[in-house]
Design a protein around this motif. Sequence first.
Motif, PDB file in Angstrom:
ATOM      1  N   HIS A 282      26.668 170.375  46.462  1.00 24.14           N
ATOM      2  CA  HIS A 282      25.248 170.217  46.216  1.00 24.14           C
ATOM      3  C   HIS A 282      24.741 171.105  45.080  1.00 24.14           C
ATOM      4  O   HIS A 282      23.823 170.725  44.365  1.00 24.14           O
ATOM      5  CB  HIS A 282      24.464 170.520  47.494  1.00 24.14           C
TER       6      HIS A 282
ATOM      7  N   THR B 183      21.036 171.515  42.553  1.00 25.34           N
ATOM      8  CA  THR B 183      20.350 170.331  42.062  1.00 25.34           C
ATOM      9  C   THR B 183      19.085 170.060  42.861  1.00 25.34           C
ATOM     10  O   THR B 183      19.070 170.162  44.079  1.00 25.34           O
ATOM     11  CB  THR B 183      21.267 169.084  42.129  1.00 25.34           C
ATOM     12  N   GLU B 184      18.012 169.717  42.143  1.00 29.22           N
ATOM     13  CA  GLU B 184      16.753 169.404  42.797  1.00 29.22           C
ATOM     14  C   GLU B 184      16.758 167.964  43.257  1.00 29.22           C
ATOM     15  O   GLU B 184      17.293 167.086  42.599  1.00 29.22           O
ATOM     16  CB  GLU B 184      15.590 169.636  41.824  1.00 29.22           C
ATOM     17  N   VAL B 185      16.130 167.723  44.392  1.00 32.76           N
ATOM     18  CA  VAL B 185      16.031 166.376  44.944  1.00 32.76           C
ATOM     19  C   VAL B 185      14.838 165.685  44.319  1.00 32.76           C
ATOM     20  O   VAL B 185      13.743 166.253  44.238  1.00 32.76           O
ATOM     21  CB  VAL B 185      15.872 166.431  46.478  1.00 32.76           C
ATOM     22  N   GLU B 186      15.031 164.452  43.878  1.00 35.82           N
ATOM     23  CA  GLU B 186      13.949 163.675  43.281  1.00 35.82           C
ATOM     24  C   GLU B 186      13.007 163.185  44.386  1.00 35.82           C
ATOM     25  O   GLU B 186      13.438 162.516  45.329  1.00 35.82           O
ATOM     26  CB  GLU B 186      14.538 162.468  42.536  1.00 35.82           C
TER      27      GLU B 186
ATOM     28  N   ASN C  52      10.681 160.902  46.548  1.00 35.67           N
ATOM     29  CA  ASN C  52      10.646 159.437  46.632  1.00 35.67           C
ATOM     30  C   ASN C  52       9.231 158.901  46.850  1.00 35.67           C
ATOM     31  O   ASN C  52       9.044 157.700  47.018  1.00 35.67           O
ATOM     32  CB  ASN C  52      11.589 158.935  47.728  1.00 35.67           C
TER      33      ASN C  52
ATOM     34  N   ASP D 158      14.407 169.879  56.943  1.00 32.99           N
ATOM     35  CA  ASP D 158      15.285 170.077  55.791  1.00 32.99           C
ATOM     36  C   ASP D 158      16.025 168.788  55.420  1.00 32.99           C
ATOM     37  O   ASP D 158      16.197 168.477  54.234  1.00 32.99           O
ATOM     38  CB  ASP D 158      16.301 171.193  56.070  1.00 32.99           C
ATOM     39  N   ASN D 159      16.466 168.027  56.448  1.00 30.46           N
ATOM     40  CA  ASN D 159      17.164 166.766  56.184  1.00 30.46           C
ATOM     41  C   ASN D 159      16.269 165.765  55.469  1.00 30.46           C
ATOM     42  O   ASN D 159      16.689 165.094  54.519  1.00 30.46           O
ATOM     43  CB  ASN D 159      17.681 166.157  57.498  1.00 30.46           C
TER      44      ASN D 159
ATOM     45  N   GLU E  63      13.607 166.452  53.641  1.00 29.66           N
ATOM     46  CA  GLU E  63      13.337 166.943  52.285  1.00 29.66           C
ATOM     47  C   GLU E  63      14.534 166.736  51.371  1.00 29.66           C
ATOM     48  O   GLU E  63      14.374 166.449  50.181  1.00 29.66           O
ATOM     49  CB  GLU E  63      12.939 168.416  52.335  1.00 29.66           C
ATOM     50  N   SER E  64      15.749 166.818  51.924  1.00 30.59           N
ATOM     51  CA  SER E  64      16.947 166.601  51.104  1.00 30.59           C
ATOM     52  C   SER E  64      17.078 165.143  50.675  1.00 30.59           C
ATOM     53  O   SER E  64      17.807 164.823  49.742  1.00 30.59           O
ATOM     54  CB  SER E  64      18.203 167.034  51.878  1.00 30.59           C
ATOM     55  N   GLN E  65      16.366 164.233  51.369  1.00 37.14           N
ATOM     56  CA  GLN E  65      16.364 162.821  51.002  1.00 37.14           C
ATOM     57  C   GLN E  65      15.171 162.457  50.117  1.00 37.14           C
ATOM     58  O   GLN E  65      14.950 161.288  49.808  1.00 37.14           O
ATOM     59  CB  GLN E  65      16.329 161.958  52.267  1.00 37.14           C
ATOM     60  N   GLY E  66      14.382 163.458  49.712  1.00 34.61           N
ATOM     61  CA  GLY E  66      13.285 163.219  48.792  1.00 34.61           C
ATOM     62  C   GLY E  66      11.930 163.033  49.439  1.00 34.61           C
ATOM     63  O   GLY E  66      10.941 162.776  48.751  1.00 34.61           O
TER      64      GLY E  66
END
Length: 199
Positions: free
Chosen positions: A49, A52-55, A57, A86-87, A89-92
């Motif tokens: 990971h 990297t920043e999550v884009e 959505n 957290d999950n 937010e990790s999906q955007g």
Amino acid sequence: MISLASCGGQGEKTKAEDVADEATEEAAGETGKGESEATEETSEEAEDHGDTEVEPNGEIYSLFTSDIHCGVDQGFGYAGLKEIKDNLESQGYAVILVDNGDSIQGESIGLLTKGESVIRIMNEVGYQVWTPGNHEFDYGMDRFFELVDMAAKDSSWTYAEVIEHTNGIDVFIDGHSHDTEQVVMKNKDGEEVIVTLGS
């Protein structure tokens, strides 16, 4: 009680429930692993990971709790709630975490610290909104205001942060500030905003 809601399209609540199930399964799986195996996997995940920043959505989840009554480890507890947050937010997804009151009374962790330990846990989980229930006043009004300050210290935005992260505001009046001056700041689009402060 812990609930999940979405401001996205149809079926989003099901996604949130899936995330909750995944988080629970992952936590259960980690329990059965050896320490070295878990450490190795954690290192590999960190490498995969990186930073990297999550884009984003464009969709928002509201996670809210109510009447926890100091049950910090009941069900999947605050740790499980943080994992779900957290999950997502990790999906955007943008996540708003709200508590609907009656959180600091009911068990010894609240009684012995007059609510402080629960507030500190909630700050770590990342609550943005906390509305008081009737039991938030069990330790007296003076203590209630102290707890509000503890909660606000980690979660409230200053007027400067509000301006910095918004647009469409030409003039901002902060009647709660103890500053007594007028300043000009730039909003997130780089436009000037007049900020009037007064106690």
